[in-house]
Scaffold this motif. Structure first.
Motif, PDB file in Angstrom:
ATOM      1  N   GLY A  34       0.809  -1.200   0.000  1.00 57.04           N
ATOM      2  CA  GLY A  34       0.000   0.000   0.000  1.00 57.04           C
ATOM      3  C   GLY A  34       0.850   1.261   0.000  1.00 57.04           C
ATOM      4  N   GLY A  35       0.177   2.377  -0.201  1.00 56.13           N
ATOM      5  CA  GLY A  35       0.883   3.651  -0.223  1.00 56.13           C
ATOM      6  C   GLY A  35      -0.003   4.762  -0.721  1.00 56.13           C
ATOM      7  N   LEU A  36       0.627   5.884  -1.003  1.00 61.54           N
ATOM      8  CA  LEU A  36      -0.072   7.065  -1.505  1.00 61.54           C
ATOM      9  C   LEU A  36       0.166   7.176  -3.004  1.00 61.54           C
ATOM     10  N   VAL A  37      -0.909   7.344  -3.759  1.00 67.89           N
ATOM     11  CA  VAL A  37      -0.811   7.447  -5.213  1.00 67.89           C
ATOM     12  C   VAL A  37      -1.820   8.466  -5.701  1.00 67.89           C
ATOM     13  N   GLN A  38      -1.529   9.088  -6.817  1.00 73.44           N
ATOM     14  CA  GLN A  38      -2.460  10.052  -7.387  1.00 73.44           C
ATOM     15  C   GLN A  38      -3.547   9.354  -8.188  1.00 73.44           C
ATOM     16  N   THR A  39      -4.640  10.048  -8.395  1.00 73.73           N
ATOM     17  CA  THR A  39      -5.720   9.525  -9.232  1.00 73.73           C
ATOM     18  C   THR A  39      -5.174   9.114 -10.594  1.00 73.73           C
ATOM     19  N   GLY A  40      -5.583   7.933 -11.035  1.00 73.55           N
ATOM     20  CA  GLY A  40      -5.102   7.396 -12.297  1.00 73.55           C
ATOM     21  C   GLY A  40      -3.852   6.558 -12.181  1.00 73.55           C
ATOM     22  N   GLY A  41      -3.241   6.553 -11.015  1.00 72.04           N
ATOM     23  CA  GLY A  41      -2.014   5.796 -10.820  1.00 72.04           C
ATOM     24  C   GLY A  41      -2.265   4.324 -10.543  1.00 72.04           C
ATOM     25  N   SER A  42      -1.172   3.614 -10.270  1.00 69.20           N
ATOM     26  CA  SER A  42      -1.234   2.168 -10.058  1.00 69.20           C
ATOM     27  C   SER A  42      -0.473   1.768  -8.800  1.00 69.20           C
ATOM     28  N   LEU A  43      -0.907   0.682  -8.226  1.00 75.93           N
ATOM     29  CA  LEU A  43      -0.207   0.043  -7.118  1.00 75.93           C
ATOM     30  C   LEU A  43      -0.379  -1.457  -7.272  1.00 75.93           C
ATOM     31  N   ARG A  44       0.588  -2.209  -6.726  1.00 71.22           N
ATOM     32  CA  ARG A  44       0.441  -3.654  -6.671  1.00 71.22           C
ATOM     33  C   ARG A  44       0.549  -4.097  -5.225  1.00 71.22           C
ATOM     34  N   LEU A  45      -0.503  -4.710  -4.743  1.00 69.47           N
ATOM     35  CA  LEU A  45      -0.496  -5.266  -3.394  1.00 69.47           C
ATOM     36  C   LEU A  45      -0.064  -6.726  -3.454  1.00 69.47           C
ATOM     37  N   SER A  46       0.570  -7.158  -2.375  1.00 65.36           N
ATOM     38  CA  SER A  46       0.985  -8.556  -2.248  1.00 65.36           C
ATOM     39  C   SER A  46       0.408  -9.137  -0.967  1.00 65.36           C
ATOM     40  N   CYS A  47       0.106 -10.396  -1.018  1.00 62.48           N
ATOM     41  CA  CYS A  47      -0.359 -11.135   0.161  1.00 62.48           C
ATOM     42  C   CYS A  47       0.508 -12.378   0.258  1.00 62.48           C
ATOM     43  N   ALA A  48       1.411 -12.387   1.225  1.00 65.25           N
ATOM     44  CA  ALA A  48       2.324 -13.515   1.413  1.00 65.25           C
ATOM     45  C   ALA A  48       1.760 -14.448   2.467  1.00 65.25           C
TER      46      ALA A  48
END
Length: 123
Positions: free
Chosen positions: A8-22
């Motif tokens: 998780g984190g801070l991102v602007q509208t239209g941006g991308s993030l990748r979450l992981s579940c280990a």
């Protein structure tokens, strides 16, 4: 089964993030994994789920076409790729595990939960 969400984190509208579940502590391919999210003051909502083998997925209508769930059983990890993020995607995201079960959008069907990771989308 122990689950740990990250990315998780801070991102602007239209941006991308990748979450992981280990995951650890079980035969990972026997565990259905779901992603849920909870915004401040709101209930925990279903986001996506993936079968143990990774060949079947489901999404909430609100994220369909923008989010992709996938898993790498060799790495005991499930990913949630989030694209075209919107401010309304802001929430704490949780991964959850359902051993030997079917995919489900109901939080109560999941036995194990990770600690959550915060996603903030700024406008």
């Amino acid at each position: 089964v122990q689950l740990q969400a990250s990315g998780g984190g801070l991102v602007q509208t239209g941006g991308s993030l990748r979450l992981s579940c280990a995951a650890s502590g079980s035969t990972f391919s026997d565990v259905v994994i779901g992603w849920f999210r909870q915004a401040p003051g709101k209930e925990r909502d279903f986001v996506a789920t993936i079968s143990g083998g990774g060949n079947a997925v489901s999404y909430a209508d609100s994220v369909k076409g923008r989010f992709t769930i996938a898993r790498d059983n060799a790495k005991n990890t499930v990913y949630l790729q989030m694209n075209s993020l919107k401010p309304e995607d802001t929430a704490v995201y949780y991964c959850a595990g359902r051993p030997f079960g079917l995919r489900s959008s109901r939080a109560t069907d999941y036995t194990y939960w990770g600690q959550g990771t915060l996603v903030t989308v700024s406008s």
